[in-house]
Enzyme design. Structure first.
Site, mmCIF file in Angstrom:
data_model
loop_
_atom_site.group_PDB
_atom_site.id
_atom_site.type_symbol
_atom_site.label_atom_id
_atom_site.label_comp_id
_atom_site.label_asym_id
_atom_site.label_seq_id
_atom_site.Cartn_x
_atom_site.Cartn_y
_atom_site.Cartn_z
ATOM 1 N N CYS A 1 -11.682 -0.803 1.261
ATOM 2 C CA CYS A 1 -10.521 -1.705 1.206
ATOM 3 C C CYS A 1 -10.043 -1.903 2.642
ATOM 4 C CB CYS A 1 -9.428 -1.093 0.339
ATOM 5 S SG CYS A 1 -7.938 -2.109 0.269
ATOM 6 N N HIS B 1 0.836 -1.212 0.000
ATOM 7 C CA HIS B 1 0.000 0.000 0.000
ATOM 8 C C HIS B 1 0.864 1.253 0.000
ATOM 9 C CE1 HIS B 1 -3.976 -1.788 0.743
ATOM 10 N NE2 HIS B 1 -3.250 -2.761 1.257
HETATM 11 N N1 LIG Z 1 -6.464 -5.205 -4.590
HETATM 12 C C1 LIG Z 1 -5.728 -5.739 -3.479
HETATM 13 C C2 LIG Z 1 -6.336 -6.973 -2.885
HETATM 14 C C3 LIG Z 1 -7.696 -6.755 -2.274
HETATM 15 C C4 LIG Z 1 -7.724 -5.800 -1.074
HETATM 16 C C5 LIG Z 1 -9.086 -5.693 -0.475
HETATM 17 N N2 LIG Z 1 -10.150 -5.230 -1.208
HETATM 18 C C6 LIG Z 1 -9.148 -5.436 1.008
HETATM 19 O O1 LIG Z 1 -10.274 -5.281 1.531
HETATM 20 O O2 LIG Z 1 -8.128 -5.460 1.678
HETATM 21 C C7 LIG Z 1 -4.280 -6.058 -3.913
HETATM 22 O O3 LIG Z 1 -4.022 -6.184 -5.116
HETATM 23 O O4 LIG Z 1 -3.414 -6.169 -3.043
#
Ligand SMILES: N[C@@H](CCC[C@H](N)C(=O)O)C(=O)O
Length: 274
Positions: A219, A161
């Site tokens: 997320c 992130h």
């Molecule tokens: N898009 C993310 C994986 C999914 C994350 C999610 N929606 C959450 O709630 O944490 C990735 O590619 O790392």
């Protein structure tokens, strides 16, 4: 092939959930991408596949695929839906569930009111663990995006992130900056991009442009990463309410050790693919 699935969501971050414990499941990235389509398919942000554990100290293995078909390490909202799914399908009678993911082990606790608390593990901040190209670990890094220098924090919550503090989340340039940062060369495995508005020391607003999906309504790992970024930079206290477009998550982190996330998990419908 007939494949039973359940459509679920955590604060509008939606999932196709498949029981791979009682069904034989073989998936290809192309199929997942087709099924994720909101017009020509079922429509979802992630596909979650529940499998038997590979280790005796775990109850299940849980795999996560983004809408573009890529397999990823972790999904916070998915973890809560996974807990609700294995309970609803009577795959377990436990209210505390130990699960392995590609991003590490998680512990899930179903509360009496149906909310699910997830022990999301420790955040990783060393650049090599994100992964992020930087010589040393900093709380804030300068990132060149087009002609501008953005100040970002980099946090791994099982998945990578990038968190950017903004004045007003509704006016943040998520549409332009999201895809540019997602594929920035400084993040060799691409990255999820969070836009964080600090309302006060215990309340934030957040929008997340997810790797492999685009902007989602919520997320879970993004909420954890944003709170970790806020705490290491001295902007936030240790218990924070995170308002996302789809609803609110409660995040706790003492400044070391594991991050705890609490929020809802909802079942929408069941279907069969043939
Ligand atoms: N898009 C993310 C994986 C999914 C994350 C999610 N929606 C959450 O709630 O944490 C990735 O590619 O790392």
């Amino acid at each position: 092939m007939r494949l039973k699935f359940t459509k679920m969501h955590g604060l509008g971050n939606d999932f196709m959930v498949i029981d791979g414990v009682t069904q034989n499941v073989e998936l290809s990235a192309t199929e997942i991408e087709q099924w994720s389509d909101r017009h020509f398919g079922i429509g979802f942000d992630q596909l979650l596949l529940v499998e038997p554990p590979t280790r005796p100290d775990r109850d299940f293995r849980y795999r996560i695929f983004n809408a573009d078909g890529s397999e990823v390490e972790n999904c916070g909202n998915g973890a809560r839906c996974f807990a609700r799914f294995v309970t609803d399908q009577r795959l377990t009678e436990q209210t505390s569930i130990r699960v392995e993911t590609a991003g590490g082990d998680l512990e899930l606790h179903i509360q009496d009111d149906g909310q699910v608390t997830v022990d999301m593990g420790r955040p990783r901040l060393a650049p090599a663990k994100i992964p992020f190209n930087a010589p040393d670990r900093l709380d804030l890094y300068d990132l060149q995006v087009n002609q501008q220098t953005l100040q970002i924090s980099a946090v791994n919550m099982g998945n990578p992130h990038c968190v950017i503090r903004v004045e007003d989340v509704l006016r943040a340039d998520v549409e332009q900056l999201g895809p540019q940062i997602e594929s920035h060369l400084a993040f060799p495995q691409r990255v999820n991009v969070g836009f964080l508005e600090v309302v006060n020391r215990s309340q934030v607003r957040l929008r997340v442009f997810e790797r492999g999906v685009g902007e989602t309504l919520a997320c879970g790992t993004g909420a954890c990463a944003a709170v970790v970024a806020g705490i290491i930079n001295g902007w936030l206290d240790h218990e924070v309410s995170v308002t996302l477009p789809g609803g609110v998550l409660a995040i706790q982190w003492s400044g070391e050790g594991n991050v705890m996330m609490t929020g809802p998990a909802s079942r929408v419908f069941e279907g069969v693919l043939s």
